[in-house]
Design a protein around this motif. Structure first.
Motif, PDB file in Angstrom:
ATOM      1  N   LEU A  55      -7.815   6.421  -1.780  1.00 42.49           N
ATOM      2  CA  LEU A  55      -7.985   5.346  -0.539  1.00 42.49           C
ATOM      3  C   LEU A  55      -9.088   6.025   0.490  1.00 42.49           C
ATOM      4  CD1 LEU A  55      -7.359   2.856   0.707  1.00 42.49           C
ATOM      5  CD2 LEU A  55      -5.429   3.538   1.889  1.00 42.49           C
ATOM      6  N   GLY A  56     -10.167   5.515   0.402  1.00 43.91           N
ATOM      7  CA  GLY A  56     -11.378   6.262   1.048  1.00 43.91           C
ATOM      8  C   GLY A  56     -12.252   6.718   0.055  1.00 43.91           C
ATOM      9  N   LEU A  80      -9.183   8.776   4.540  1.00 46.07           N
ATOM     10  CA  LEU A  80      -9.562   7.999   5.730  1.00 46.07           C
ATOM     11  C   LEU A  80      -9.155   8.726   7.000  1.00 46.07           C
ATOM     12  CD1 LEU A  80      -8.505   4.649   4.495  1.00 46.07           C
ATOM     13  CD2 LEU A  80     -10.704   5.383   4.786  1.00 46.07           C
ATOM     14  N   ASN A  81      -9.928   8.679   7.944  1.00 43.52           N
ATOM     15  CA  ASN A  81      -9.094   9.399   9.329  1.00 43.52           C
ATOM     16  C   ASN A  81      -8.288   8.382   9.725  1.00 43.52           C
ATOM     17  OD1 ASN A  81     -10.501   7.386  11.328  1.00 43.52           O
ATOM     18  ND2 ASN A  81     -12.388   8.390  10.910  1.00 43.52           N
ATOM     19  N   PRO A  82      -7.233   9.011  10.659  1.00 43.41           N
ATOM     20  CA  PRO A  82      -6.202   8.350  11.082  1.00 43.41           C
ATOM     21  C   PRO A  82      -6.782   6.883  11.718  1.00 43.41           C
ATOM     22  CG  PRO A  82      -5.870  10.416  11.793  1.00 43.41           C
ATOM     23  CD  PRO A  82      -7.434  10.415  11.251  1.00 43.41           C
ATOM     24  N   TYR A 100      -4.811  -0.171   7.007  1.00 40.66           N
ATOM     25  CA  TYR A 100      -4.262  -0.019   5.591  1.00 40.66           C
ATOM     26  C   TYR A 100      -2.433   0.300   5.911  1.00 40.66           C
ATOM     27  CZ  TYR A 100      -8.889   0.361   3.769  1.00 40.66           C
ATOM     28  OH  TYR A 100      -9.891   0.007   3.514  1.00 40.66           O
ATOM     29  N   TYR A 101      -1.969   0.439   6.889  1.00 38.88           N
ATOM     30  CA  TYR A 101      -0.573   0.706   7.063  1.00 38.88           C
ATOM     31  C   TYR A 101       0.414  -0.122   6.240  1.00 38.88           C
ATOM     32  CZ  TYR A 101      -1.261   3.855  11.087  1.00 38.88           C
ATOM     33  OH  TYR A 101      -1.670   4.857  11.674  1.00 38.88           O
ATOM     34  N   ASN A 102       0.314  -1.591   6.489  1.00 38.75           N
ATOM     35  CA  ASN A 102       1.006  -2.659   5.860  1.00 38.75           C
ATOM     36  C   ASN A 102       0.538  -2.438   4.427  1.00 38.75           C
ATOM     37  OD1 ASN A 102       2.426  -3.361   8.133  1.00 38.75           O
ATOM     38  ND2 ASN A 102       1.039  -4.873   8.581  1.00 38.75           N
ATOM     39  N   TYR A 103      -0.586  -2.530   3.843  1.00 37.52           N
ATOM     40  CA  TYR A 103      -0.944  -2.295   2.380  1.00 37.52           C
ATOM     41  C   TYR A 103      -0.317  -1.097   1.838  1.00 37.52           C
ATOM     42  CZ  TYR A 103      -3.892  -1.981  -1.433  1.00 37.52           C
ATOM     43  OH  TYR A 103      -4.487  -1.726  -2.824  1.00 37.52           O
ATOM     44  N   ILE A 104      -0.443  -0.023   2.224  1.00 39.18           N
ATOM     45  CA  ILE A 104       0.048   1.129   1.595  1.00 39.18           C
ATOM     46  C   ILE A 104       1.686   0.765   1.243  1.00 39.18           C
ATOM     47  CG2 ILE A 104       0.618   3.565   1.892  1.00 39.18           C
ATOM     48  CD1 ILE A 104      -2.009   3.977   3.448  1.00 39.18           C
ATOM     49  N   ILE A 105       2.316   0.382   2.560  1.00 39.59           N
ATOM     50  CA  ILE A 105       3.718   0.402   2.245  1.00 39.59           C
ATOM     51  C   ILE A 105       4.267  -0.870   1.433  1.00 39.59           C
ATOM     52  CG2 ILE A 105       5.638  -0.719   3.594  1.00 39.59           C
ATOM     53  CD1 ILE A 105       4.528   0.995   6.003  1.00 39.59           C
ATOM     54  N   SER A 106       3.066  -1.958   1.244  1.00 42.64           N
ATOM     55  CA  SER A 106       3.318  -3.039   0.378  1.00 42.64           C
ATOM     56  C   SER A 106       3.329  -2.349  -1.160  1.00 42.64           C
ATOM     57  CB  SER A 106       2.269  -3.902   0.525  1.00 42.64           C
ATOM     58  OG  SER A 106       1.088  -3.860  -0.007  1.00 42.64           O
ATOM     59  N   LEU A 107       2.550  -1.361  -1.369  1.00 44.03           N
ATOM     60  CA  LEU A 107       2.379  -0.738  -2.734  1.00 44.03           C
ATOM     61  C   LEU A 107       3.663   0.065  -3.300  1.00 44.03           C
ATOM     62  CD1 LEU A 107      -1.398   0.486  -2.463  1.00 44.03           C
ATOM     63  CD2 LEU A 107      -0.731  -1.465  -3.536  1.00 44.03           C
ATOM     64  N   ALA A 108       4.281   0.303  -2.055  1.00 39.02           N
ATOM     65  CA  ALA A 108       5.484   1.040  -2.379  1.00 39.02           C
ATOM     66  C   ALA A 108       5.220   2.286  -3.405  1.00 39.02           C
ATOM     67  CB  ALA A 108       6.767   0.034  -3.099  1.00 39.02           C
ATOM     68  N   PRO A 109       4.354   3.148  -3.109  1.00 36.58           N
ATOM     69  CA  PRO A 109       4.298   4.230  -3.869  1.00 36.58           C
ATOM     70  C   PRO A 109       5.377   5.185  -3.605  1.00 36.58           C
ATOM     71  CG  PRO A 109       2.980   4.467  -1.940  1.00 36.58           C
ATOM     72  CD  PRO A 109       3.458   3.216  -1.889  1.00 36.58           C
ATOM     73  N   THR A 123      -6.954  14.178   7.515  1.00 37.25           N
ATOM     74  CA  THR A 123      -6.322  12.766   7.547  1.00 37.25           C
ATOM     75  C   THR A 123      -4.637  12.777   8.176  1.00 37.25           C
ATOM     76  OG1 THR A 123      -5.284  13.027   5.523  1.00 37.25           O
ATOM     77  CG2 THR A 123      -7.520  12.214   5.372  1.00 37.25           C
ATOM     78  N   GLU A 124      -4.306  13.768   8.693  1.00 36.09           N
ATOM     79  CA  GLU A 124      -2.920  13.957   9.444  1.00 36.09           C
ATOM     80  C   GLU A 124      -2.904  12.867  10.237  1.00 36.09           C
ATOM     81  OE1 GLU A 124      -5.305  16.314   9.165  1.00 36.09           O
ATOM     82  OE2 GLU A 124      -4.557  18.109   8.074  1.00 36.09           O
TER      83      GLU A 124
END
Length: 121
Positions: free
Chosen positions: A9-10, A65-67, A73-82, A91-92
């Motif tokens: 991502l990025g 990606l910087n914070p 992308y918060y909801n997107y990342i969670i929706s992928l359930a990695p 990126t911290e």
């Protein structure tokens, strides 16, 4: 090393970018790679998407990606359930760590290139 499908991502076509180096190194280690960036493009056959594509079976998301840019992308990342999200240097993001942990997603603060180079990926 078993194949862990990774979302970069990025992602960037710029060879000087760490996201570009990570895609090449992941492919070198025979990992499946998908990529999302600001601009469409391609790195060693991996197409860079610009939209939040509903990829399936993502094991790892590695962030470049910087914070501030991560917020979209918060909801997107969670929706992928990695299984895990790797926060590369720069990126911290404690806010996102909490969100991920509350969704049972492992947070790893590390450098993808170092993990791959030392066979700890």
């Amino acid at each position: 090393m078993k194949n862990k499908k990774t979302l970069v991502l990025g992602a960037s076509e710029n060879k000087d970018r760490y996201s570009n180096m990570a895609i090449l190194k992941l492919l070198d280690k025979e990992q499946s790679v998908v990529a999302i960036g600001q601009k469409t493009g391609e790195v060693a056959g991996v197409k860079i998407q610009t939209k939040q594509v509903p990829f399936t079976n993502i094991d790892t998301v590695t962030l470049y990606l910087n914070p501030t840019r991560q917020r979209d992308y918060y909801n997107y990342i969670i929706s992928l359930a990695p299984k895990r999200v790797i926060f590369n240097p720069g990126t911290e993001n404690p806010e996102l760590y909490q969100l991920l942990k509350s969704n049972n997603i492992q947070v790893e603060i590390a450098c993808t290139l170092v993990l791959l180079g030392t066979n700890q990926y």
